[in-house]
Write a protein that holds these residues in place. Structure first.
Motif, PDB file in Angstrom:
ATOM      1  N   TRP A 366       0.809  -1.224   0.000  1.00  0.00           N
ATOM      2  CA  TRP A 366       0.000   0.000   0.000  1.00  0.00           C
ATOM      3  C   TRP A 366       0.842   1.274   0.000  1.00  0.00           C
ATOM      4  O   TRP A 366       0.420   2.284  -0.532  1.00  0.00           O
ATOM      5  CB  TRP A 366      -0.936   0.006   1.205  1.00  0.00           C
ATOM      6  CG  TRP A 366      -2.156  -0.851   1.010  1.00  0.00           C
ATOM      7  CD1 TRP A 366      -2.445  -1.645  -0.062  1.00  0.00           C
ATOM      8  CD2 TRP A 366      -3.253  -0.995   1.915  1.00  0.00           C
ATOM      9  NE1 TRP A 366      -3.654  -2.271   0.128  1.00  0.00           N
ATOM     10  CE2 TRP A 366      -4.166  -1.893   1.334  1.00  0.00           C
ATOM     11  CE3 TRP A 366      -3.540  -0.453   3.166  1.00  0.00           C
ATOM     12  CZ2 TRP A 366      -5.366  -2.258   1.955  1.00  0.00           C
ATOM     13  CZ3 TRP A 366      -4.731  -0.820   3.799  1.00  0.00           C
ATOM     14  CH2 TRP A 366      -5.633  -1.714   3.183  1.00  0.00           C
ATOM     15  N   ILE A 367       2.027   1.243   0.611  1.00  0.00           N
ATOM     16  CA  ILE A 367       2.857   2.450   0.630  1.00  0.00           C
ATOM     17  C   ILE A 367       3.416   2.727  -0.775  1.00  0.00           C
ATOM     18  O   ILE A 367       3.829   3.841  -1.084  1.00  0.00           O
ATOM     19  CB  ILE A 367       3.987   2.361   1.698  1.00  0.00           C
ATOM     20  CG1 ILE A 367       4.531   3.754   2.061  1.00  0.00           C
ATOM     21  CG2 ILE A 367       5.109   1.431   1.257  1.00  0.00           C
ATOM     22  CD1 ILE A 367       3.576   4.644   2.824  1.00  0.00           C
ATOM     23  N   LYS A 368       3.325   1.723  -1.642  1.00  0.00           N
ATOM     24  CA  LYS A 368       3.776   1.868  -3.036  1.00  0.00           C
ATOM     25  C   LYS A 368       2.631   2.320  -3.948  1.00  0.00           C
ATOM     26  O   LYS A 368       2.785   3.214  -4.766  1.00  0.00           O
ATOM     27  CB  LYS A 368       4.332   0.521  -3.522  1.00  0.00           C
ATOM     28  CG  LYS A 368       4.541   0.399  -5.034  1.00  0.00           C
ATOM     29  CD  LYS A 368       4.951  -1.018  -5.428  1.00  0.00           C
ATOM     30  CE  LYS A 368       4.935  -1.219  -6.934  1.00  0.00           C
ATOM     31  NZ  LYS A 368       5.242  -2.623  -7.308  1.00  0.00           N
ATOM     32  N   ARG A 369       1.460   1.677  -3.778  1.00  0.00           N
ATOM     33  CA  ARG A 369       0.393   1.915  -4.768  1.00  0.00           C
ATOM     34  C   ARG A 369      -0.850   2.575  -4.191  1.00  0.00           C
ATOM     35  O   ARG A 369      -1.821   2.816  -4.899  1.00  0.00           O
ATOM     36  CB  ARG A 369       0.015   0.605  -5.458  1.00  0.00           C
ATOM     37  CG  ARG A 369      -0.685  -0.379  -4.552  1.00  0.00           C
ATOM     38  CD  ARG A 369      -1.152  -1.623  -5.292  1.00  0.00           C
ATOM     39  NE  ARG A 369      -2.050  -2.400  -4.454  1.00  0.00           N
ATOM     40  CZ  ARG A 369      -1.679  -3.343  -3.601  1.00  0.00           C
ATOM     41  NH1 ARG A 369      -0.413  -3.624  -3.449  1.00  0.00           N
ATOM     42  NH2 ARG A 369      -2.568  -4.001  -2.888  1.00  0.00           N
ATOM     43  N   GLY A 370      -0.851   2.836  -2.872  1.00  0.00           N
ATOM     44  CA  GLY A 370      -2.065   3.359  -2.242  1.00  0.00           C
ATOM     45  C   GLY A 370      -2.899   2.211  -1.708  1.00  0.00           C
ATOM     46  O   GLY A 370      -2.718   1.059  -2.109  1.00  0.00           O
ATOM     47  N   PRO A 371      -3.833   2.516  -0.801  1.00  0.00           N
ATOM     48  CA  PRO A 371      -4.549   1.467  -0.073  1.00  0.00           C
ATOM     49  C   PRO A 371      -5.684   0.846  -0.864  1.00  0.00           C
ATOM     50  O   PRO A 371      -6.842   0.961  -0.523  1.00  0.00           O
ATOM     51  CB  PRO A 371      -5.077   2.213   1.156  1.00  0.00           C
ATOM     52  CG  PRO A 371      -5.275   3.600   0.667  1.00  0.00           C
ATOM     53  CD  PRO A 371      -4.215   3.859  -0.344  1.00  0.00           C
ATOM     54  N   VAL A 372      -5.340   0.183  -1.956  1.00  0.00           N
ATOM     55  CA  VAL A 372      -6.379  -0.484  -2.748  1.00  0.00           C
ATOM     56  C   VAL A 372      -5.948  -1.914  -3.042  1.00  0.00           C
ATOM     57  O   VAL A 372      -4.758  -2.204  -3.119  1.00  0.00           O
ATOM     58  CB  VAL A 372      -6.638   0.240  -4.103  1.00  0.00           C
ATOM     59  CG1 VAL A 372      -7.409   1.527  -3.879  1.00  0.00           C
ATOM     60  CG2 VAL A 372      -5.342   0.529  -4.834  1.00  0.00           C
ATOM     61  N   GLY A 373      -6.931  -2.772  -3.203  1.00  0.00           N
ATOM     62  CA  GLY A 373      -6.639  -4.140  -3.614  1.00  0.00           C
ATOM     63  C   GLY A 373      -6.492  -5.076  -2.426  1.00  0.00           C
ATOM     64  O   GLY A 373      -6.219  -4.660  -1.314  1.00  0.00           O
TER      65      GLY A 373
END
Length: 458
Positions: A366-373
């Motif tokens: 999440w720190i890479k792509r945001g809190p999704v998935g």
């Protein structure tokens, strides 16, 4: 040709960090690997341990998979070690060839509407951390409201709503600690209202989560007929997507249910855009004001101008998680992530005005792509980061002191009471034994001191 050795530090022992470590160890490469996993908490698993409601048995499956990776013994764990205070980026450069940050997102995203800071307005993540016995959160939680609003249409919103509406007796088979059971038992709640700005076919939660809501004992599920006047886009979503089809079916079954006998009610409101949290003279939450929306024909919604108001005494925003900045590491404050290209961390160069790669520093999760998935995304995400890490061999750091013992010596010298894999096993067994005494799977320890004492056998 001499084989190179990669000494890798991974900061964050949740699914993202553990999967990245596992993928690297199994990857095709022409060098040896030694991995140290650091976490600020004494216990591993991150949001799987501290971000999911305790009445979710399927999470145990994810923990089993993560446990299997750690129990192989080819990844060292250093728990209770804070990045930025106990160890710094300069320390990592002295002892490792590279670092992957997998610190996730633990705080609530903001909801910018008037009144959101009133007394009685909370972030869902903070509530989840309380009921999941996170050691860095207060032991008590103010549960004084009879009528509560939850803003959001994702799984966290459903977790929070379920924990607020569920009778505490039905949670006693889970691992909730005594302080949480005590808090929930005293709650006077009668009605929990969940609000989403779009329609029932646009929700972000999964069918499984939704079904679980309908199984609550002595809780009526209330949905409103006005929300089911579908347009073509909504009908197409039901026909063309199995998940949407199942969600629609569950909601429509609830429309047929007889209600009125239960002591608590859980209401789902769709087409409701948050406008304002209204306060009383004491500055406490007293109502929620929202605008009724309608479908725009493209799968989105537009406002209708019709404003409604519902009396409530508490409100929880569950509109997503947000990453936190790390010392000496670039951070995008708008998105709550570390700026990166496919996991390679980027730093802004003021001389050129461009972003350039920050060698030796990577991000995943999440720190890479945001809190999704969900968990599946975390794995593919880690694979992308690891492939760059392997290919960047020529740009790794050259550490002065790369031995495995040197890290232990550094932590001991600083007086850091770190925990290791054997320590986690001791803590795990201790919590399971506490649970067994009450016919429960486990009872989590809440105090950090106590967790560390048990882990270290002190």
């Amino acid at each position: 040709m001499t084989r190179t050795k990669l000494r890798l530090a991974v900061v964050g022992a949740g699914p993202a960090g553990i999967y990245a470590s596992d993928i690297l160890l199994k990857a095709e490469r022409n060098f040896d690997v030694s991995i140290d996993l650091f976490d600020h908490l004494p216990a591993p698993y991150g949001l799987v341990r501290y971000g999911v409601a305790p009445d979710h048995p399927r999470i145990k499956g994810i923990i089993t998979a993560l446990r299997d990776v750690l129990d192989r013994g080819d990844i060292r764990i250093f728990g209770n070690v804070r990045f930025g205070t106990d160890i710094t980026l300069d320390d990592l450069k002295r002892h490792y060839n590279a670092v992957i940050f997998a610190t996730g997102g633990v705080r609530d995203a903001d909801l910018n509407i008037p009144g959101i800071d009133l007394d009685g307005s909370y972030g869902a993540a903070d509530f989840v951390n309380w009921f999941d016995a996170h050691p860095d959160y207060p032991r008590t939680w103010p549960l004084e409201a009879k009528e509560i609003a939850v803003i959001g249409n994702g799984n966290v919103a459903l977790d929070v709503s379920r924990m607020l509406a569920k009778h505490v007796e039905d949670l006693m088979v889970t691992e909730i600690p005594a302080n949480v059971a005590e808090g929930l038992a005293a709650s006077p709640v009668t009605d929990v209202h969940v609000f989403g700005r779009r329609g029932p076919t646009s929700v972000k939660f999964t069918p499984l989560e939704l079904r679980e809501l309908g199984e609550l004992r002595d809780v009526d599920m209330i949905v409103y007929d006005e929300d089911f006047d579908y347009d073509d886009a909504a009908r197409a979503a039901v026909a063309g997507n199995k998940q949407v089809f199942v969600i629609d079916k569950v909601l429509n079954q609830w429309r047929q249910r007889e209600v009125g006998q239960a002591s608590r009610r859980l209401h789902l409101h769709f087409f409701a855009k948050p406008v304002e949290v209204v306060g009383d003279e004491q500055g406490k939450v007293s109502a929620f004001r929202y605008e009724r929306t309608r479908p725009d024909g493209q799968g989105g919604v537009v406002g209708t101008g019709e404003i409604r108001e519902l009396p409530i005494q508490a409100i929880y925003r569950a509109v997503g998680y947000f990453g936190s900045p790390l010392p000496d590491v670039p951070f995008d404050a708008e998105r709550g992530v570390i700026p990166n290209h496919e996991g390679q961390v980027l730093v802004h160069d003021p001389a050129t005005g461009e972003n350039r790669q920050m060698y030796g520093v990577y991000a995943t999760g999440w720190i890479k792509r945001g809190p999704v998935g969900l968990i599946g995304h975390t794995k593919s995400d880690a694979m992308e980061t690891i492939s760059h890490l392997i290919n960047d061999l020529g740009n790794w750091w050259t550490p002065e002191s790369p031995t495995e013992d040197s890290v232990v010596a550094m932590l001991e010298e600083r007086g850091i009471r770190w925990t290791d894999l054997d320590g986690w096993h001791r803590l795990d067994e201790h919590e399971i034994a506490l649970g067994a005494a009450e016919d429960r799977a486990r009872i989590k320890l809440v105090s950090r001191e106590e967790m560390v004492d048990v882990s270290r056998g002190e």
